[in-house]
Write an enzyme that holds these catalytic residues in place. Sequence first.
Site, short mmCIF file in Angstrom:
data_model
loop_
_atom_site.label_atom_id
_atom_site.label_comp_id
_atom_site.label_asym_id
_atom_site.label_seq_id
_atom_site.Cartn_x
_atom_site.Cartn_y
_atom_site.Cartn_z
N ASP A 30 0.82 -1.21 0.00
CA ASP A 30 0.00 0.00 0.00
C ASP A 30 0.86 1.27 0.00
OD1 ASP A 30 -2.40 1.38 0.05
OD2 ASP A 30 -3.17 0.39 1.85
N ASP A 40 -10.10 3.66 -3.31
CA ASP A 40 -10.81 2.47 -2.83
C ASP A 40 -12.23 2.34 -3.38
OD1 ASP A 40 -8.53 2.13 -1.44
OD2 ASP A 40 -9.46 2.09 0.55
C1 GLA Z 1 -5.90 1.47 1.52
C2 GLA Z 1 -6.08 0.44 0.40
C3 GLA Z 1 -7.21 -0.50 0.76
C4 GLA Z 1 -6.89 -1.20 2.07
C5 GLA Z 1 -6.65 -0.18 3.16
C6 GLA Z 1 -6.11 -0.80 4.43
O1 GLA Z 1 -6.99 2.31 1.62
O2 GLA Z 1 -6.34 1.08 -0.82
O3 GLA Z 1 -7.41 -1.46 -0.27
O4 GLA Z 1 -5.75 -2.01 1.90
O5 GLA Z 1 -5.68 0.80 2.76
O6 GLA Z 1 -5.90 0.13 5.44
#
Ligand code: GLA
Length: 400
Positions: free
Chosen positions: A147, A202
Amino acid sequence: MKKAVLLTLFCLSESAWGKGFDKLAKTPPMGWNSWNRFSCEIDETKVMRQADAMSASGMKASGYKYIVIDDCWHGERDQDGFIQADKKRFPSGMKKLADYVHSQGLEFGLYSDAGSKTCGGRPGSRGHEYQDALTYSRWGVDYLKYDWCNTEGLSAKGAYATMSDALVSAGRPVVFSMCEWGESEPWKWAAPWGHLWRTTGDITSCFDCVVDHGTWKSWGILQILDKQAGLRAYAGPGHYNDPDMLEVGNGMSQAEDRAHFSMWAMLAAPLIAGNDLSTMSKETLAILNNKEVIRVDQDPLGIQGFRYLMTGDLEVWAKPLSGGDVALAFLNRGLTAAPINFDWQKHAIKDDWSKRQFDFQKQKHTVRDLWSGMDLGTTERPLVGSVGGHDVWLLRLHGT
Ligand code: GLA
């Protein structure tokens, strides 16, 4: 001395991809990830139940194989800097859990972050890349999602290349999933360093919405779909655009789930289930486990589909497949049913990028509906019917 410096520079600028890494993800990865359903509320029992369900439900037989724990599995680093699992939630430790997943014939994945901390505030891998890669390899990790929170001052390409190099050095082949949200256009540079890269922020379990969280936004199915425009030229076997993990079974209607799953298959997207497999309904399973739809996604050519037509709320998408077949999705973005009267004889679908053409006047095709499992005749006769609101008609055509 000069030679050594030059050699180092060369090593940092060229991908060290190989050692089995280049054999992975020839088709888009399929599996399950904890985040969309459980966020930080994850523990070893829940993970084991997902592995059990993946095997028992038939999903494993359909090709799903990675069980990936997302954010919040981490405890602290030990005195030598080695990362530990959270002892309360994972009392047996990651090696045991990986062994359990492997004993089911499945593969095991973890999550980390290129920055000082993960998005959930756990220790990130910054400055510990080689040590973490070594730890993952000792535990038996087969998939790493990496990430991009808390990465002030880092270049994305540099950070992802470093972890990629660390994984290769550790020696255990790992599918490397780069989660940088598309901010520095990873499709332009990431293929030599990993197998998939997120193209957007997301996803959220909503067909047509944007959720504003203040400093960031999450995106509905249609919003993510629209953000894939122009990216198909970057996808192919071993390197895929990732429009984020699935929200099937997480609260949308059955039609919406079906449309979401179909469009991810049309995009040759990774199929990473994000629901609770251990409690899912049979309707949810029927969507995630539709073998003919999965086959569209997993087609060995790895061609990402494209929008061929738009009329009002109705879109027609096309995805060239192996054997001269083509998948067509009639997607209804609106809430009311859309009538269809599609005269194949008036259409020649031309894909300049993959250099394929489907001219239905020149060649007759059989038409199969992948959700009803019914054969609908041939392209000699128009396709007549209607697609419900937020639903899809997904067809596979085969030249005769
Ligand atoms: C980010 C990623 C998500 C998830 C969260 C976890 O937002 O894009 O897919 O992994 O972190 O905290």
